[in-house]
Design a protein around this motif. Structure first.
Motif, PDB file in Angstrom:
ATOM      1  N   GLN A  48       5.559   0.469   1.659  1.00  0.00           N
ATOM      2  CA  GLN A  48       4.728   1.221   0.730  1.00  0.00           C
ATOM      3  C   GLN A  48       3.346   0.579   0.597  1.00  0.00           C
ATOM      4  OE1 GLN A  48       6.066   1.040  -3.271  1.00  0.00           O
ATOM      5  NE2 GLN A  48       4.531   2.461  -4.024  1.00  0.00           N
ATOM      6  N   ASP A  49       3.293  -0.729   0.568  1.00  0.00           N
ATOM      7  CA  ASP A  49       2.019  -1.426   0.409  1.00  0.00           C
ATOM      8  C   ASP A  49       1.094  -1.239   1.604  1.00  0.00           C
ATOM      9  OD1 ASP A  49       2.686  -2.329  -2.088  1.00  0.00           O
ATOM     10  OD2 ASP A  49       3.299  -4.324  -1.402  1.00  0.00           O
ATOM     11  N   LEU A  57      -6.020  -4.892  -2.415  1.00  0.00           N
ATOM     12  CA  LEU A  57      -5.408  -6.175  -2.761  1.00  0.00           C
ATOM     13  C   LEU A  57      -3.916  -6.154  -2.469  1.00  0.00           C
ATOM     14  CD1 LEU A  57      -6.007  -8.951  -3.997  1.00  0.00           C
ATOM     15  CD2 LEU A  57      -5.420  -7.988  -6.205  1.00  0.00           C
ATOM     16  N   LEU A  58      -3.245  -5.046  -2.794  1.00  0.00           N
ATOM     17  CA  LEU A  58      -1.820  -4.939  -2.492  1.00  0.00           C
ATOM     18  C   LEU A  58      -1.566  -4.859  -0.993  1.00  0.00           C
ATOM     19  CD1 LEU A  58      -0.454  -2.486  -5.192  1.00  0.00           C
ATOM     20  CD2 LEU A  58      -0.027  -4.925  -4.993  1.00  0.00           C
ATOM     21  N   ARG A  59      -2.472  -4.240  -0.274  1.00  0.00           N
ATOM     22  CA  ARG A  59      -2.278  -4.109   1.169  1.00  0.00           C
ATOM     23  C   ARG A  59      -2.485  -5.433   1.879  1.00  0.00           C
ATOM     24  NH1 ARG A  59      -5.233   0.241   2.112  1.00  0.00           N
ATOM     25  NH2 ARG A  59      -7.160  -0.903   2.457  1.00  0.00           N
ATOM     26  N   ASN A  60      -3.484  -6.202   1.476  1.00  0.00           N
ATOM     27  CA  ASN A  60      -3.794  -7.441   2.180  1.00  0.00           C
ATOM     28  C   ASN A  60      -3.045  -8.651   1.648  1.00  0.00           C
ATOM     29  OD1 ASN A  60      -5.580  -6.103   3.849  1.00  0.00           O
ATOM     30  ND2 ASN A  60      -7.260  -6.367   2.417  1.00  0.00           N
ATOM     31  N   TYR A  61      -2.900  -8.738   0.331  1.00  0.00           N
ATOM     32  CA  TYR A  61      -2.229  -9.879  -0.299  1.00  0.00           C
ATOM     33  C   TYR A  61      -1.235  -9.341  -1.331  1.00  0.00           C
ATOM     34  CZ  TYR A  61      -6.434 -12.007   1.565  1.00  0.00           C
ATOM     35  OH  TYR A  61      -7.453 -12.395   2.382  1.00  0.00           O
ATOM     36  N   PRO A  62      -0.065  -8.882  -0.894  1.00  0.00           N
ATOM     37  CA  PRO A  62       0.834  -8.199  -1.825  1.00  0.00           C
ATOM     38  C   PRO A  62       1.316  -9.077  -2.969  1.00  0.00           C
ATOM     39  CG  PRO A  62       1.803  -8.318   0.372  1.00  0.00           C
ATOM     40  CD  PRO A  62       0.442  -8.892   0.459  1.00  0.00           C
ATOM     41  N   LEU A  63       1.651 -10.320  -2.726  1.00  0.00           N
ATOM     42  CA  LEU A  63       2.158 -11.168  -3.804  1.00  0.00           C
ATOM     43  C   LEU A  63       1.077 -11.423  -4.848  1.00  0.00           C
ATOM     44  CD1 LEU A  63       4.492 -12.804  -4.926  1.00  0.00           C
ATOM     45  CD2 LEU A  63       3.677 -14.743  -3.602  1.00  0.00           C
ATOM     46  N   ARG A  68      -1.384 -10.133 -10.077  1.00  0.00           N
ATOM     47  CA  ARG A  68      -2.568  -9.693 -10.819  1.00  0.00           C
ATOM     48  C   ARG A  68      -2.240  -8.495 -11.701  1.00  0.00           C
ATOM     49  NH1 ARG A  68      -7.834  -6.475  -8.722  1.00  0.00           N
ATOM     50  NH2 ARG A  68      -8.689  -6.162 -10.802  1.00  0.00           N
ATOM     51  N   TYR A  69      -1.573  -7.494 -11.145  1.00  0.00           N
ATOM     52  CA  TYR A  69      -1.267  -6.301 -11.924  1.00  0.00           C
ATOM     53  C   TYR A  69      -0.244  -6.599 -13.018  1.00  0.00           C
ATOM     54  CZ  TYR A  69      -4.019  -3.895  -8.465  1.00  0.00           C
ATOM     55  OH  TYR A  69      -5.045  -3.504  -7.657  1.00  0.00           O
ATOM     56  N   PHE A  70       0.650  -7.561 -12.785  1.00  0.00           N
ATOM     57  CA  PHE A  70       1.590  -7.959 -13.834  1.00  0.00           C
ATOM     58  C   PHE A  70       0.838  -8.602 -15.003  1.00  0.00           C
ATOM     59  CE2 PHE A  70       3.988 -11.511 -15.686  1.00  0.00           C
ATOM     60  CZ  PHE A  70       4.949 -10.786 -16.361  1.00  0.00           C
TER      61      PHE A  70
END
Length: 95
Positions: A48-49, A57-63, A68-70
């Protein structure tokens, strides 16, 4: 219009093939299927990412992106905690 497949998508398809092969070969061993039950949802999140185009940011650095979003989601509670504790009064410029 040619279909462009990136290296990440090839990686994802390769892992799907590996998961299917492990599931077929591990039908007699339940532990293999339990491990797949833990790993496949993570792979789906990865898929999905890489497919989404909204958050780079989710596509390149998912963790890092999920962290960050948390922290953005719990930011109001954290700010309320520090406001009640009086931290903002310690660092005022007009003292």
């Amino acid at each position: 219009m040619a279909l462009e497949i990136s290296a990440r998508q090839i990686f994802a398809f390769a892992f799907i093939a590996i998961y299917v092969g492990i599931a077929i070969s591990g039908l007699e061993q339940a532990i293999v299927l339990w491990l797949l039950a833990l790993v496949i949802p993570l792979h789906l999140i990865y898929w999905q990412d890489i497919r989404q185009g909204r958050h780079t940011l989710l596509r390149n650095y998912p963790l890092v992106g999920y962290l960050r979003y948390f922290f953005e989601s719990i930011r109001p509670a954290i700010r309320q905690y520090f406001d009640l504790a009086g931290w903002h009064r310690l660092f005022r410029l007009s003292q």
